[in-house]
Design a protein around this motif. Structure first.
Motif, short mmCIF file in Angstrom:
data_model
loop_
_atom_site.label_atom_id
_atom_site.label_comp_id
_atom_site.label_asym_id
_atom_site.label_seq_id
_atom_site.Cartn_x
_atom_site.Cartn_y
_atom_site.Cartn_z
N GLU A 138 0.84 -1.19 0.00
CA GLU A 138 0.00 0.00 0.00
C GLU A 138 0.88 1.25 0.00
OE1 GLU A 138 -4.12 -1.66 2.01
OE2 GLU A 138 -2.80 -0.39 3.22
N GLU A 139 0.65 2.11 -0.99
CA GLU A 139 1.47 3.30 -1.19
C GLU A 139 1.20 4.38 -0.15
OE1 GLU A 139 -2.42 4.18 -3.03
OE2 GLU A 139 -1.12 2.40 -2.89
N PHE A 140 2.21 5.18 0.13
CA PHE A 140 2.11 6.31 1.06
C PHE A 140 2.07 7.63 0.29
CE2 PHE A 140 3.57 3.02 3.82
CZ PHE A 140 3.31 3.40 5.13
N THR A 141 1.31 8.57 0.82
CA THR A 141 1.28 9.93 0.27
C THR A 141 1.37 10.91 1.44
OG1 THR A 141 -0.20 9.19 -1.51
CG2 THR A 141 0.04 11.56 -1.18
N PRO A 142 2.45 11.71 1.55
CA PRO A 142 3.62 11.71 0.68
C PRO A 142 4.49 10.47 0.91
CG PRO A 142 3.88 13.31 2.45
CD PRO A 142 2.49 12.78 2.56
N GLU A 143 5.27 10.14 -0.11
CA GLU A 143 6.05 8.92 -0.11
C GLU A 143 7.11 8.88 1.00
OE1 GLU A 143 8.82 6.45 -3.30
OE2 GLU A 143 7.49 8.03 -4.02
N SER A 144 7.52 10.05 1.48
CA SER A 144 8.56 10.11 2.50
C SER A 144 8.17 9.36 3.77
CB SER A 144 8.88 11.57 2.85
OG SER A 144 7.72 12.24 3.32
N TYR A 145 6.85 9.20 4.02
CA TYR A 145 6.41 8.50 5.22
C TYR A 145 6.62 6.99 5.11
CZ TYR A 145 4.74 12.61 7.60
OH TYR A 145 4.70 13.82 8.26
N ASP A 146 6.75 6.48 3.90
CA ASP A 146 7.09 5.07 3.73
C ASP A 146 8.49 4.83 4.31
OD1 ASP A 146 7.06 2.44 2.96
OD2 ASP A 146 7.02 2.82 0.81
N GLU A 147 9.39 5.78 4.08
CA GLU A 147 10.74 5.67 4.62
C GLU A 147 10.78 5.98 6.12
OE1 GLU A 147 13.90 7.50 2.54
OE2 GLU A 147 13.30 6.74 0.57
N LEU A 148 9.95 6.93 6.56
CA LEU A 148 9.94 7.26 8.00
C LEU A 148 9.50 6.04 8.81
CD1 LEU A 148 10.13 9.19 10.39
CD2 LEU A 148 7.76 9.85 9.95
N LEU A 149 8.37 5.42 8.43
CA LEU A 149 7.92 4.24 9.15
C LEU A 149 8.90 3.09 8.99
CD1 LEU A 149 5.29 5.96 9.27
CD2 LEU A 149 4.03 3.82 9.13
N GLY A 150 9.54 3.04 7.83
CA GLY A 150 10.56 2.02 7.61
C GLY A 150 11.73 2.17 8.56
N SER A 151 12.10 3.41 8.88
CA SER A 151 13.22 3.65 9.79
C SER A 151 12.91 3.19 11.21
CB SER A 151 13.58 5.15 9.79
OG SER A 151 12.57 5.92 10.45
N TRP A 152 11.62 3.03 11.51
CA TRP A 152 11.23 2.58 12.85
C TRP A 152 11.34 1.06 13.01
CZ3 TRP A 152 6.06 5.83 13.04
CH2 TRP A 152 6.37 7.19 13.17
N ILE A 153 11.48 0.34 11.90
CA ILE A 153 11.62 -1.12 11.95
C ILE A 153 13.11 -1.47 11.95
CG2 ILE A 153 11.18 -3.33 10.79
CD1 ILE A 153 8.71 -2.10 9.54
N LYS A 154 13.58 -2.06 13.03
CA LYS A 154 14.98 -2.46 13.14
C LYS A 154 15.09 -3.96 12.85
CE LYS A 154 15.66 1.75 14.52
NZ LYS A 154 16.15 2.75 13.54
N LEU A 155 15.62 -4.28 11.68
CA LEU A 155 15.74 -5.68 11.28
C LEU A 155 16.93 -6.34 11.97
CD1 LEU A 155 15.07 -5.35 7.44
CD2 LEU A 155 13.44 -5.90 9.24
N SER A 156 16.77 -7.61 12.26
CA SER A 156 17.82 -8.36 12.92
C SER A 156 18.40 -9.39 11.96
CB SER A 156 17.28 -9.07 14.17
OG SER A 156 18.24 -9.96 14.68
N LYS A 157 19.72 -9.47 11.89
CA LYS A 157 20.36 -10.45 11.02
C LYS A 157 20.25 -11.86 11.60
CE LYS A 157 23.65 -7.24 8.92
NZ LYS A 157 25.07 -6.91 8.67
N ASN A 158 19.75 -11.95 12.84
CA ASN A 158 19.58 -13.26 13.48
C ASN A 158 18.29 -13.96 13.03
OD1 ASN A 158 21.93 -12.96 15.02
ND2 ASN A 158 20.84 -11.80 16.60
N ASN A 159 17.42 -13.22 12.30
CA ASN A 159 16.14 -13.81 11.85
C ASN A 159 16.41 -14.96 10.91
OD1 ASN A 159 15.43 -11.41 13.08
ND2 ASN A 159 13.57 -11.22 11.89
#
Length: 302
Positions: A281-302
């Motif tokens: 699902e697309e974001f408007t403005p698109e910058s919020y796709d990256e903002l919310l993405g920055s809140w997800i901290k991925l783990s290399k242990n997954n």
């Protein structure tokens, strides 16, 4: 239905997207499938080596965060045990029955109002407000179509792959103070609520409208696929408790959406979702796709 078919064939992309959940497309490995679907819907290449946006990271989580417990958490019947053991059975909507097939449902024993839904898909529900008006032939056809559906193949959401299909029947919940039951959805990033959203006017002619709120219950200035309503609603009475419980339920999980209902002042659990909008699902403005993405901290242990 005919109009939808005509519209689809005028747009070949829609035809491809529809058939990607069936037949020979099932032979395509998950990563390749998601890359192609992401390109078709979002219009960008999916970067799985260095995901940045919220939508990209949800695709990454589909592939690389596959804990067996997730299957029970998305199973609308099995999750009830998790809720009962984790935050308490008092938050569960009363269960009226669970069935392996339509013929097992004893409609005579059910109240005049109830809700039917499958335990293993997303978006399927039958709300009965008057039992005397049920078209049983049509309803059986609908329920059987639910049982045949294999939701995993639609978006390759792994937790749904091995759920045994069932039909559950729950009490129909009504809030005496409002015509529409509000569904409060809390976005939990690595076990912490960062924002929430509410869907409004779901059954109106204007269609579903979605408003996002920050932790102070201020409207956030973006849209995700659905338009904003433009109206700030009253903060739910149990808001702080919802945030607390959402963080309890999402502890040690990279990303999870936790849904609650507030009915006549009482708090009820809705469902758990690992991939809202399946990450398409697309974001408007698109910058919020990256903002919310920055809140997800991925783990290399997954």
């Amino acid at each position: 239905m005919l109009k939808k078919i005509i519209k689809a064939f005028k747009n070949p992309r829609l035809v491809i997207l529809y058939f990607m959940g069936f037949g020979i497309f099932k032979l395509i490995p998950d990563a390749l499938f998601l890359k192609n679907k992401y390109q078709l819907i979002i219009g960008k290449k999916l970067d799985l080596k260095n995901p940045i946006s919220y939508n990209e990271k949800l695709q990454w989580l589909k592939l690389y965060d596959r804990k067996p417990m997730y299957t029970k958490l998305v199973d609308k019947y099995e999750v009830r045990k998790y809720i009962s053991e984790t935050i308490g059975k008092e938050y569960l909507i009363p269960l009226l029955g669970v069935y392996d097939n339509f013929d097992e449902i004893d409609f005579n024993s059910l109240p005049n109002e109830f809700v039917l839904k499958p335990n293993h898909t997303s978006g399927n529900v039958y709300i009965c407000k008057d039992k005397t008006k049920i078209d049983y032939v049509s309803l059986k056809k609908e329920v059987n179509s639910w049982l045949k559906r294999r939701y995993y193949w639609v978006h390759r959401e792994w937790p749904y792959k091995n759920i045994k299909p069932k039909i559950i029947c729950e009490k129909y919940m009504v809030d005496e103070s409002d015509k529409e039951l509000k569904d409060y959805k809390f976005m939990c990033f690595n076990g912490k609520v960062k924002c929430s959203f509410v869907g409004l006017n779901r059954n109106a002619s204007t269609g579903l409208q979605v408003d996002f709120y920050d932790l102070e219950w201020n409207l956030m200035p973006f849209e995700r696929h659905y338009p904003n309503s433009g109206n700030k609603i009253e903060k739910p009475k149990n808001y702080d408790k919802m945030v607390y419980l959402a963080e309890v339920l999402s502890k040690d999980i990279t990303f999870l959406r936790v849904d609650f209902y507030e009915v006549n002042g009482q708090l009820y659990f809705g469902e758990l979702t690992f991939y809202p909008g399946s990450g398409f699902e697309e974001f408007t403005p698109e910058s919020y796709d990256e903002l919310l993405g920055s809140w997800i901290k991925l783990s290399k242990n997954n």
